[in-house]
Write a protein that holds these residues in place. Sequence first.
Motif, PDB file in Angstrom:
ATOM      1  N   UNK A 129       0.833  -1.196   0.000  1.00 37.96           N
ATOM      2  CA  UNK A 129       0.000   0.000   0.000  1.00 37.96           C
ATOM      3  C   UNK A 129       0.872   1.251   0.000  1.00 37.96           C
ATOM      4  N   UNK A 130       0.281   2.343  -0.521  1.00 34.63           N
ATOM      5  CA  UNK A 130       0.962   3.632  -0.490  1.00 34.63           C
ATOM      6  C   UNK A 130      -0.070   4.745  -0.672  1.00 34.63           C
ATOM      7  N   UNK A 131       0.183   5.858  -0.029  1.00 34.81           N
ATOM      8  CA  UNK A 131      -0.594   7.073  -0.252  1.00 34.81           C
ATOM      9  C   UNK A 131       0.189   7.945  -1.221  1.00 34.81           C
ATOM     10  N   UNK A 132      -0.487   8.455  -2.224  1.00 40.32           N
ATOM     11  CA  UNK A 132       0.152   9.347  -3.199  1.00 40.32           C
ATOM     12  C   UNK A 132      -0.278  10.794  -2.995  1.00 40.32           C
ATOM     13  N   UNK A 133      -0.987  11.039  -1.906  1.00 38.51           N
ATOM     14  CA  UNK A 133      -1.495  12.377  -1.619  1.00 38.51           C
ATOM     15  C   UNK A 133      -0.358  13.404  -1.656  1.00 38.51           C
ATOM     16  N   UNK A 134      -0.580  14.468  -2.399  1.00 32.97           N
ATOM     17  CA  UNK A 134       0.368  15.564  -2.442  1.00 32.97           C
ATOM     18  C   UNK A 134       1.572  15.348  -3.342  1.00 32.97           C
ATOM     19  N   UNK A 135       1.619  14.233  -4.052  1.00 30.18           N
ATOM     20  CA  UNK A 135       2.746  14.004  -4.963  1.00 30.18           C
ATOM     21  C   UNK A 135       2.725  15.046  -6.079  1.00 30.18           C
ATOM     22  N   UNK A 136       3.874  15.315  -6.653  1.00 27.92           N
ATOM     23  CA  UNK A 136       3.934  16.345  -7.700  1.00 27.92           C
ATOM     24  C   UNK A 136       3.245  15.911  -8.990  1.00 27.92           C
ATOM     25  N   UNK A 137       2.894  16.900  -9.795  1.00 33.35           N
ATOM     26  CA  UNK A 137       2.355  16.616 -11.126  1.00 33.35           C
ATOM     27  C   UNK A 137       3.437  15.933 -11.937  1.00 33.35           C
ATOM     28  N   UNK A 138       3.028  15.261 -12.984  1.00 37.01           N
ATOM     29  CA  UNK A 138       3.984  14.595 -13.859  1.00 37.01           C
ATOM     30  C   UNK A 138       3.797  15.067 -15.296  1.00 37.01           C
TER      31      UNK A 138
END
Length: 172
Positions: A129-138
């Motif tokens: 599992x992982x949270x991607x909340x707040x990751x940068x745009x790609x």
Amino acid sequence: MTLSMDRNTQKEEFSYAYIRAVASVAGYSVENKQRAMDNAGVDITIEVPGEIGEILFPKFDAQVKCTSSQDVFHSNYIKFPLEVKNYHKLRHEKPLTPQLLIVVLVPTDINGWINISEQETLMKRCGYWISLKGRPKTENTTKITIDIPRENILTPFALTSIMSKIARREEL
């Protein structure tokens, strides 16, 4: 003529069964989402049927993926290629309900996915599992590789820890 599921559907169903098994041991409920929510990037909701601390019914939504690729294994990470459209939905800064990506790994040979005897039922491989909340745009247009720490195995203990963090309104 014998009809059966295609392999991708089998992977999807197996990943849901894995998550349900983990959640049942933790004492949580799992709700499969309808097609409209699936199209919006939410496959399941995991919820505590009660309260943790002062928070009633803590829950999170998850997008679930399953792979038999052995190429995802690296020393400290699972490197999972995620479609950019899914990445954008999961990286949202302020979701009303916390969102996670859960990736379930299975052996290449379907006959190795589960072993059943009178003493045990053994499901092969595991989920991360992982949270991607707040990751940068790609700038990517099709896929982005997500590094999921191999320590993030979805277990009943990990699920309880996730729910406790949600109840305390902590980042995941």
